[in-house]
Scaffold this motif. Structure first.
Motif, PDB file in Angstrom:
ATOM      1  N   ILE A  74       0.758  -1.168  -0.017  1.00 56.22           N
ATOM      2  CA  ILE A  74       0.123  -0.025   0.056  1.00 56.22           C
ATOM      3  C   ILE A  74       0.973   1.246   0.011  1.00 56.22           C
ATOM      4  CG2 ILE A  74      -1.911  -0.986   1.205  1.00 56.22           C
ATOM      5  CD1 ILE A  74      -1.014   0.231   3.631  1.00 56.22           C
ATOM      6  N   ASP A  75       0.407   2.395   0.271  1.00 52.17           N
ATOM      7  CA  ASP A  75       1.193   3.570  -0.044  1.00 52.17           C
ATOM      8  C   ASP A  75       2.020   3.494  -1.120  1.00 52.17           C
ATOM      9  OD1 ASP A  75      -0.275   4.211   2.153  1.00 52.17           O
ATOM     10  OD2 ASP A  75       1.629   4.457   3.488  1.00 52.17           O
ATOM     11  N   GLY A  76       1.732   3.208  -2.425  1.00 42.96           N
ATOM     12  CA  GLY A  76       2.599   3.080  -3.643  1.00 42.96           C
ATOM     13  C   GLY A  76       3.086   4.404  -4.069  1.00 42.96           C
ATOM     14  N   LEU A  77       4.252   4.924  -4.254  1.00 45.17           N
ATOM     15  CA  LEU A  77       4.889   5.988  -4.589  1.00 45.17           C
ATOM     16  C   LEU A  77       5.703   5.646  -5.811  1.00 45.17           C
ATOM     17  CD1 LEU A  77       5.798   7.640  -1.135  1.00 45.17           C
ATOM     18  CD2 LEU A  77       3.838   8.207  -2.609  1.00 45.17           C
ATOM     19  N   LEU A  78       6.208   6.690  -6.378  1.00 43.01           N
ATOM     20  CA  LEU A  78       7.254   6.789  -7.392  1.00 43.01           C
ATOM     21  C   LEU A  78       8.820   6.853  -6.682  1.00 43.01           C
ATOM     22  CD1 LEU A  78       6.068   9.457  -9.847  1.00 43.01           C
ATOM     23  CD2 LEU A  78       6.260   6.836 -10.341  1.00 43.01           C
ATOM     24  N   GLY A  79       9.637   6.700  -7.309  1.00 41.47           N
ATOM     25  CA  GLY A  79      11.232   6.358  -6.762  1.00 41.47           C
ATOM     26  C   GLY A  79      11.609   5.395  -6.629  1.00 41.47           C
ATOM     27  N   SER A  80      13.064   5.088  -6.348  1.00 42.71           N
ATOM     28  CA  SER A  80      13.809   4.017  -6.461  1.00 42.71           C
ATOM     29  C   SER A  80      13.482   2.871  -5.498  1.00 42.71           C
ATOM     30  CB  SER A  80      15.216   4.297  -6.337  1.00 42.71           C
ATOM     31  OG  SER A  80      15.659   4.953  -5.083  1.00 42.71           O
ATOM     32  N   GLU A  81      13.008   3.363  -4.524  1.00 45.87           N
ATOM     33  CA  GLU A  81      12.391   2.249  -3.555  1.00 45.87           C
ATOM     34  C   GLU A  81      10.971   2.589  -3.296  1.00 45.87           C
ATOM     35  OE1 GLU A  81      14.212   0.103  -1.882  1.00 45.87           O
ATOM     36  OE2 GLU A  81      15.909   0.802  -2.802  1.00 45.87           O
ATOM     37  N   GLY A  82      10.138   3.378  -4.143  1.00 41.87           N
ATOM     38  CA  GLY A  82       8.861   3.365  -3.837  1.00 41.87           C
ATOM     39  C   GLY A  82       8.103   1.954  -4.280  1.00 41.87           C
ATOM     40  N   GLY A  83       6.680   1.995  -4.064  1.00 38.05           N
ATOM     41  CA  GLY A  83       6.003   0.760  -4.499  1.00 38.05           C
ATOM     42  C   GLY A  83       5.889   0.383  -6.031  1.00 38.05           C
ATOM     43  N   LEU A  84       5.880   1.472  -6.558  1.00 43.13           N
ATOM     44  CA  LEU A  84       5.429   1.167  -7.980  1.00 43.13           C
ATOM     45  C   LEU A  84       6.820   0.655  -8.718  1.00 43.13           C
ATOM     46  CD1 LEU A  84       3.238   3.259  -7.455  1.00 43.13           C
ATOM     47  CD2 LEU A  84       3.147   4.077  -9.889  1.00 43.13           C
ATOM     48  N   GLU A  85       7.950   1.187  -8.431  1.00 45.43           N
ATOM     49  CA  GLU A  85       9.206   0.666  -8.867  1.00 45.43           C
ATOM     50  C   GLU A  85       9.327  -0.950  -8.309  1.00 45.43           C
ATOM     51  OE1 GLU A  85      12.683  -0.057 -10.907  1.00 45.43           O
ATOM     52  OE2 GLU A  85      11.308   1.748 -10.981  1.00 45.43           O
ATOM     53  N   LEU A  86       9.146  -1.271  -7.000  1.00 47.44           N
ATOM     54  CA  LEU A  86       9.175  -2.610  -6.701  1.00 47.44           C
ATOM     55  C   LEU A  86       8.095  -3.399  -7.298  1.00 47.44           C
ATOM     56  CD1 LEU A  86       9.253  -1.977  -2.854  1.00 47.44           C
ATOM     57  CD2 LEU A  86      11.157  -2.300  -4.552  1.00 47.44           C
ATOM     58  N   VAL A  87       7.127  -3.099  -7.951  1.00 40.31           N
ATOM     59  CA  VAL A  87       6.035  -3.811  -8.624  1.00 40.31           C
ATOM     60  C   VAL A  87       6.773  -4.165 -10.089  1.00 40.31           C
ATOM     61  CG1 VAL A  87       3.865  -3.959 -10.029  1.00 40.31           C
ATOM     62  CG2 VAL A  87       4.056  -3.036  -7.443  1.00 40.31           C
ATOM     63  N   ARG A  88       7.255  -2.892 -10.748  1.00 42.20           N
ATOM     64  CA  ARG A  88       8.147  -3.299 -11.792  1.00 42.20           C
ATOM     65  C   ARG A  88       9.260  -4.166 -11.999  1.00 42.20           C
ATOM     66  NH1 ARG A  88       9.869   1.889 -15.346  1.00 42.20           N
ATOM     67  NH2 ARG A  88      11.367   2.321 -13.732  1.00 42.20           N
ATOM     68  N   GLN A  89       9.942  -4.177 -10.897  1.00 44.57           N
ATOM     69  CA  GLN A  89      11.026  -5.032 -10.614  1.00 44.57           C
ATOM     70  C   GLN A  89      10.490  -6.451 -10.237  1.00 44.57           C
ATOM     71  OE1 GLN A  89      13.585  -3.494  -7.616  1.00 44.57           O
ATOM     72  NE2 GLN A  89      13.760  -1.742  -8.879  1.00 44.57           N
ATOM     73  N   GLY A  90       9.390  -6.614 -10.111  1.00 38.63           N
ATOM     74  CA  GLY A  90       8.784  -7.906  -9.674  1.00 38.63           C
ATOM     75  C   GLY A  90       8.951  -8.385  -8.037  1.00 38.63           C
ATOM     76  N   VAL A  91       9.465  -7.501  -7.145  1.00 38.98           N
ATOM     77  CA  VAL A  91       9.814  -7.579  -5.850  1.00 38.98           C
ATOM     78  C   VAL A  91       8.173  -7.462  -5.195  1.00 38.98           C
ATOM     79  CG1 VAL A  91      10.446  -6.654  -3.635  1.00 38.98           C
ATOM     80  CG2 VAL A  91      11.771  -6.645  -5.791  1.00 38.98           C
ATOM     81  N   LEU A  92       7.164  -6.817  -5.747  1.00 39.27           N
ATOM     82  CA  LEU A  92       5.812  -6.846  -5.120  1.00 39.27           C
ATOM     83  C   LEU A  92       5.062  -7.487  -6.098  1.00 39.27           C
ATOM     84  CD1 LEU A  92       5.348  -3.439  -3.284  1.00 39.27           C
ATOM     85  CD2 LEU A  92       5.889  -5.503  -2.237  1.00 39.27           C
ATOM     86  N   THR A  93       3.910  -8.222  -5.858  1.00 40.13           N
ATOM     87  CA  THR A  93       3.215  -8.592  -6.826  1.00 40.13           C
ATOM     88  C   THR A  93       2.193  -7.427  -7.161  1.00 40.13           C
ATOM     89  OG1 THR A  93       3.145 -10.698  -5.822  1.00 40.13           O
ATOM     90  CG2 THR A  93       1.032 -10.302  -6.914  1.00 40.13           C
ATOM     91  N   GLY A  94       1.976  -6.499  -6.182  1.00 40.94           N
ATOM     92  CA  GLY A  94       1.185  -5.237  -6.791  1.00 40.94           C
ATOM     93  C   GLY A  94       1.268  -4.148  -5.326  1.00 40.94           C
ATOM     94  N   THR A  95       0.686  -3.324  -6.013  1.00 45.70           N
ATOM     95  CA  THR A  95       0.377  -2.255  -4.935  1.00 45.70           C
ATOM     96  C   THR A  95      -0.727  -1.173  -4.841  1.00 45.70           C
ATOM     97  OG1 THR A  95       1.609  -0.601  -3.137  1.00 45.70           O
ATOM     98  CG2 THR A  95       1.940  -0.307  -5.796  1.00 45.70           C
ATOM     99  N   PHE A  96      -1.106  -0.466  -3.990  1.00 51.24           N
ATOM    100  CA  PHE A  96      -2.138   0.312  -4.293  1.00 51.24           C
ATOM    101  C   PHE A  96      -1.646   2.088  -4.047  1.00 51.24           C
ATOM    102  CE2 PHE A  96      -4.573  -3.317  -3.124  1.00 51.24           C
ATOM    103  CZ  PHE A  96      -5.753  -3.175  -3.987  1.00 51.24           C
ATOM    104  N   THR A  97      -1.825   2.938  -5.166  1.00 50.59           N
ATOM    105  CA  THR A  97      -1.316   4.181  -5.176  1.00 50.59           C
ATOM    106  C   THR A  97      -2.279   4.934  -3.734  1.00 50.59           C
ATOM    107  OG1 THR A  97      -3.179   5.029  -6.503  1.00 50.59           O
ATOM    108  CG2 THR A  97      -0.847   4.228  -7.277  1.00 50.59           C
ATOM    109  N   CYS A  98      -1.421   5.876  -3.352  1.00 53.26           N
ATOM    110  CA  CYS A  98      -1.783   6.748  -2.183  1.00 53.26           C
ATOM    111  C   CYS A  98      -1.554   8.027  -2.616  1.00 53.26           C
ATOM    112  CB  CYS A  98      -1.271   6.247  -0.501  1.00 53.26           C
ATOM    113  SG  CYS A  98      -1.982   7.146   0.640  1.00 53.26           S
ATOM    114  N   SER A  99      -2.478   8.940  -2.930  1.00 53.45           N
ATOM    115  CA  SER A  99      -2.123  10.237  -3.378  1.00 53.45           C
ATOM    116  C   SER A  99      -1.754  11.090  -2.327  1.00 53.45           C
ATOM    117  CB  SER A  99      -3.546  10.904  -4.061  1.00 53.45           C
ATOM    118  OG  SER A  99      -3.259  12.274  -4.445  1.00 53.45           O
ATOM    119  N   THR A 100      -0.745  12.004  -2.423  1.00 49.53           N
ATOM    120  CA  THR A 100      -0.009  12.886  -1.582  1.00 49.53           C
ATOM    121  C   THR A 100      -0.906  14.116  -1.354  1.00 49.53           C
ATOM    122  OG1 THR A 100       1.465  13.565  -3.232  1.00 49.53           O
ATOM    123  CG2 THR A 100       2.224  11.893  -1.660  1.00 49.53           C
ATOM    124  N   GLY A 101      -1.767  14.206  -2.353  1.00 52.04           N
ATOM    125  CA  GLY A 101      -2.893  15.506  -2.066  1.00 52.04           C
ATOM    126  C   GLY A 101      -2.458  16.638  -2.228  1.00 52.04           C
TER     127      GLY A 101
END
Length: 209
Positions: free
Chosen positions: A3-30
């Motif tokens: 959860i709390d998917g963010l951009l960045g080298s250690e962010g959840g979205l990059e971890l999904v792209r690398q296959g470290v996470l199966t998936g995540t949910f974005t959490c807008s910073t607002g």
């Protein structure tokens, strides 16, 4: 599943792209949304909701590139002339990567809108936040964005802001006050719903194995 998917080298979205996470949910910073609603309130627009729940998108390997492009877009132009508007922003601290991204999004939204932003970081102290709000009131800012560190203890200072005619937008967290008119709107995510979505998705993935 994250959860709390963010951009960045250690962010959840990059971890999904690398296959470290199966998936995540974005959490807008607002940040963009908080400024857009602040400007709407200052422009006395009608129909502004009291509670604004930000969208949370599911990110999988199939759509991660699209989601990363969407999050990397510049904040939307507010399409209003802010003139000489000044907004005070009291941030509770920098305890997490998400909190730092939240601060960055508000700073970026202020620059994009051409608004003068007075930024104060309370570093985990409610007393410092209350002092910041009173400083904003003394400087006669046009609006205040508050990310409160705790829910209680805000009645007096929010009453001072109301008496000064300064609308307060709550960011990310609620306050517990007797009079709900002491703040103009709350902008944030439904974290419990994000947790439920992640848990349900995880159960579904376990059932597939």
């Amino acid at each position: 599943v994250g959860i709390d998917g963010l951009l960045g080298s250690e962010g959840g979205l990059e971890l999904v792209r690398q296959g470290v996470l199966t998936g995540t949910f974005t959490c807008s910073t607002g940040g963009t949304e908080a400024f857009q609603y602040a400007l709407d309130i200052l422009n006395k627009s009608s129909g502004i909701p009291k509670k604004i729940i930000l969208r949370s998108d599911k990110v999988t390997p199939a759509n991660v590139e699209e989601q990363m492009r969407k999050l990397s877009e510049q904040p939307a132009n507010t399409k209003v002339d802010p003139g000489s508007l000044t907004v005070g922003f009291s941030q509770l601290g920098t305890e997490t990567e998400w909190r730092r991204a939240n601060t960055d999004s508000i700073l970026a939204a202020a620059r994009e809108a051409g608004i003068r932003l007075l930024y104060q970081n309370a570093n985990g102290s409610q007393e410092a936040q209350i002092a910041s709000l009173r400083d904003f009131i003394r400087q006669r800012v046009d609006a205040i964005i508050l990310a409160p560190i705790v829910e209680s203890g805000w009645d007096a200072v929010l009453q001072e802001a109301k008496q000064a005619g300064i609308p307060v937008i709550l960011s990310n967290r609620y306050v517990n006050v007797k009079d709900s008119t002491l703040y103009a709107a709350w902008v944030g995510s439904d974290f419990m719903e994000q947790g439920r979505k992640a848990a349900n998705w995880l159960v579904g993935k376990i059932g597939e194995t």
